[in-house]
Design a protein around this motif. Sequence first.
Motif, short mmCIF file in Angstrom:
data_model
loop_
_atom_site.label_atom_id
_atom_site.label_comp_id
_atom_site.label_asym_id
_atom_site.label_seq_id
_atom_site.Cartn_x
_atom_site.Cartn_y
_atom_site.Cartn_z
N MET A 60 -3.24 -9.45 16.75
CA MET A 60 -4.17 -9.21 15.67
C MET A 60 -3.56 -8.32 14.59
N TYR A 61 -2.86 -7.27 14.97
CA TYR A 61 -2.38 -6.28 14.00
C TYR A 61 -1.19 -6.80 13.20
N TYR A 62 -0.25 -7.40 13.90
CA TYR A 62 0.99 -7.83 13.26
C TYR A 62 0.74 -8.77 12.07
N PRO A 63 -0.07 -9.83 12.22
CA PRO A 63 -0.28 -10.72 11.07
C PRO A 63 -0.92 -10.02 9.87
N ILE A 64 -1.79 -9.07 10.13
CA ILE A 64 -2.44 -8.37 9.02
C ILE A 64 -1.45 -7.42 8.35
N PHE A 65 -0.60 -6.78 9.13
CA PHE A 65 0.46 -5.98 8.52
C PHE A 65 1.40 -6.86 7.71
N ARG A 66 1.63 -8.09 8.15
CA ARG A 66 2.47 -9.01 7.38
C ARG A 66 1.79 -9.32 6.03
N GLN A 67 0.47 -9.46 6.04
CA GLN A 67 -0.25 -9.70 4.79
C GLN A 67 -0.15 -8.48 3.87
N MET A 68 -0.26 -7.30 4.44
CA MET A 68 -0.13 -6.10 3.62
C MET A 68 1.29 -5.98 3.06
N ARG A 69 2.27 -6.39 3.83
CA ARG A 69 3.65 -6.39 3.35
C ARG A 69 3.78 -7.35 2.17
N GLN B 20 3.85 -8.31 -3.81
CA GLN B 20 3.17 -8.76 -5.02
C GLN B 20 3.09 -7.64 -6.04
N ILE B 21 2.85 -6.41 -5.58
CA ILE B 21 2.82 -5.28 -6.52
C ILE B 21 4.15 -5.21 -7.26
N ASP B 22 5.23 -5.45 -6.56
CA ASP B 22 6.55 -5.46 -7.20
C ASP B 22 6.61 -6.53 -8.29
N THR B 23 6.02 -7.69 -8.04
CA THR B 23 6.02 -8.75 -9.07
C THR B 23 5.11 -8.37 -10.25
N TRP B 24 4.05 -7.61 -9.97
CA TRP B 24 3.19 -7.15 -11.07
C TRP B 24 3.99 -6.26 -12.01
N PHE B 25 4.91 -5.50 -11.43
CA PHE B 25 5.74 -4.63 -12.26
C PHE B 25 6.67 -5.44 -13.17
N ASP B 26 7.08 -6.63 -12.72
CA ASP B 26 7.84 -7.52 -13.61
C ASP B 26 7.02 -7.85 -14.84
N ILE C 249 0.01 5.83 -2.28
CA ILE C 249 -0.95 5.78 -1.18
C ILE C 249 -0.94 4.42 -0.49
N ALA C 250 -0.84 3.34 -1.26
CA ALA C 250 -0.76 2.01 -0.64
C ALA C 250 0.45 1.93 0.29
N CYS C 251 1.60 2.40 -0.19
CA CYS C 251 2.81 2.39 0.64
C CYS C 251 2.64 3.27 1.87
N ASP C 252 2.10 4.47 1.67
CA ASP C 252 1.92 5.39 2.79
C ASP C 252 0.94 4.84 3.82
N PHE D 207 -7.84 -1.06 -1.01
CA PHE D 207 -8.46 -0.28 -2.08
C PHE D 207 -7.40 0.15 -3.09
N HIS D 208 -6.32 0.74 -2.61
CA HIS D 208 -5.29 1.25 -3.52
C HIS D 208 -4.46 0.13 -4.14
N ALA D 209 -4.23 -0.94 -3.41
CA ALA D 209 -3.53 -2.09 -4.01
C ALA D 209 -4.39 -2.70 -5.12
N SER D 210 -5.69 -2.83 -4.87
CA SER D 210 -6.59 -3.39 -5.89
C SER D 210 -6.67 -2.50 -7.12
N HIS D 211 -6.67 -1.19 -6.90
CA HIS D 211 -6.71 -0.28 -8.05
C HIS D 211 -5.40 -0.35 -8.86
N THR D 212 -4.30 -0.54 -8.17
CA THR D 212 -3.04 -0.73 -8.89
C THR D 212 -3.14 -1.95 -9.79
N TYR D 213 -3.63 -3.05 -9.24
CA TYR D 213 -3.83 -4.27 -10.00
C TYR D 213 -4.78 -4.01 -11.19
N ALA D 214 -5.90 -3.35 -10.91
CA ALA D 214 -6.91 -3.12 -11.94
C ALA D 214 -6.39 -2.23 -13.07
N ILE D 215 -5.62 -1.22 -12.74
CA ILE D 215 -5.07 -0.34 -13.79
C ILE D 215 -4.12 -1.13 -14.69
#
Length: 168
Positions: free
Chosen positions: A1-10, A15-21, A55-58, A138-146
Amino acid sequence: MYYPIFRQMRKTLAQIDTWFDKATDYAKSRSFDPNVLVGMRLAPDQFPLVRQVQIACDTVKLGASRLTGKEAPTHEDNEKTIDELRARIKSATRFLDGLTEKDFDNAATRAVTLPRWEGKIMTGHDYFLEHVVPNFFFHASHTYAILRHNGVPLGKSDYLGPLTQRKP
């Protein structure tokens, strides 16, 4: 259960990196320094973009560390540029890439505590579902929103990233 969700978070970190592009391209098209975005926020009492990414990374690296017993990389929280945030994302994703599904075998029953919890504990299962998952997104979404709020042309597909699609 945990591993696939951590893969999604990864995947979301990637994706955040691509947003920076897109943020960098947008800033260049408008003739401003893209690093200005690092200090942007949606509200005066909200963390700026830099802290949202930290915070998202941490959350994801420390969550995985606490559930697996593997030591996570440390960061000094001193990023000031998009490139420095990208390096932090890469460090967190490298850590996640080193984990296997087996590493999470005893995650549900691990006792997790944090200093701010004043001696209280959570099971790994509850910690993951009630803290790690919502806090990360929450923090990934706020990064996107900002970024979006500041004009970076992002859409839902940028948030989701590539989907695992197969032919029937």
